[in-house]
Enzyme design. Sequence first.
Site, PDB file in Angstrom:
ATOM      1  CG  HIS A  27      33.810  40.950  40.511  1.00 43.85           C
ATOM      2  ND1 HIS A  27      32.959  42.016  40.380  1.00 43.85           N
ATOM      3  CD2 HIS A  27      35.019  41.462  40.793  1.00 43.85           C
ATOM      4  CE1 HIS A  27      33.624  43.135  40.540  1.00 43.85           C
ATOM      5  NE2 HIS A  27      34.885  42.842  40.799  1.00 43.85           N
TER       6      HIS A  27
ATOM      7  CG  ASP B  44      42.247  40.320  43.508  1.00 45.96           C
ATOM      8  OD1 ASP B  44      41.069  40.644  43.689  1.00 45.96           O
ATOM      9  OD2 ASP B  44      43.197  41.133  43.544  1.00 45.96           O
TER      10      ASP B  44
END
Length: 396
Positions: free
Chosen positions: A273, A331
């Site tokens: 991320h 996700d």
Amino acid sequence: QTGKFTYDPGFLSTASCNSTITYIDGDKGELLYRGYPIEQLATQCDFLETCYLLLKGELPNAEQRTDFTKLVTNHTMVNEQMQFFLRGFRRDAHPMAVMTGLVGALSAFYHDSTDITNPQHREISAIRLIAKMPTLVAMAYKYGIGQPFIYPKNSLSYSANFMRMMFATPCEEYEPDDVLVRAIDRIFILHADHEQNASTSTVRLCGSSGTNPFAAIAAGVACLWGPAHGGANEAALNMLKDIQRQGGVEKIGEFIKQVKDKNSNVKLMGFGHRVYKNYDPRAKLMRETCHEVLQATGLHDDPLFKLAMALEKIALEDDYFVSRKLYPNVDFYSGIVQSALGIPVSLFTAIFALARTVGWIAQLNEMIGDPEYKIGRPRQLFVGSVARNVKPIGER
Ligand code: SDX
């Protein structure tokens, strides 16, 4: 300094804007919407309460919640003409291609809510977008599988209405199971906003030109589609399916080797991320939801879930990922949950867009509502050729 939060000057020099909406502490793995921890919102509130919070800054009381729900419910239908716009697509068009078109097309129907500088227009376009996204996503799904569209049924909750529009047919009613409805509602909450991510920054920049709210949100849909951003849930599930096809858990070592090979350009989708250098708090909640849904649907032996947990365990112990602070993000598990809910992979990012619409709107309205705002105009560091003269073509 605001309350308990203090920022280092370095951070402020790179910040693109001030905001009061969402706070992320990437090192601690913390996420707050208007000061409320995501863990509390995801377990004690529903998506429409979260929408109210993001838009207005406070959680609704019982009366406000009822009024807001009624307002959204009264706008769930779309203009009948929208279906002809949709029918222009091939049946196998990617749902995000369809959504990019449909959301922008909404601006052609609602002239009473297209002036972004008008607070009333912003208010009603927000309600319309939040209310119509589930209807449009379900229409895109039905169109792709050749089934007739199912109209919203306003006696149902927001998320139950969406599940029914997705899975009911004129021949057979769909009775949404409470666990599954709560799961999709939680997916919406977890994806609702996330500070100045790529698609939110796109919406802010687009809206800063004074374009209408529907067009600005359509720009966010287009940006979210990318596999490095909202398309990662689709990519993560396809990655798990590929590993499964190549032999499953036994083949994880080989896959991890590919990921570590710089030349392979293979990434562990659903990991890493730009901000979180710790476990994405949404991933933890998504894993719990995954467990609940798989239990409820009798898929607890789902090989993909077992593969995902095995992959996560190995990655969290492997120095390549640990040294780079690569943890599962929102996700990684959301694809498995959505699959268990009967949602096709191609629709995952459209559902992410459905949920993120309220965050995009809240961020857009925060910018436009600031009397000091101007049209966005990022600058560059020019590293190209110095000034030079054109030579006649014979001398080039
Ligand atoms: C979302 O911004 C947001 O808030 C987005 C989002 C939201 O809610 O809006 O949270 C939603 O987009 C989540 C992210 C979903 N994307 C993916 O899961 C795709 C896989 N992830 C990678 O593409 C990547 O992690 C990014 C794009 C998310 C971040 O990329 P960065 O900024 O390059 O990550 P980094 O600087 O932390 O990378 C450090 C190192 C690099 O290697 P080295 O150059 O040091 O050798 O880690 C490597 C990267 O190449 N790396 C990965 C990796 N992610 C980063 N290696 C393998 N697998 C990965 N997933």
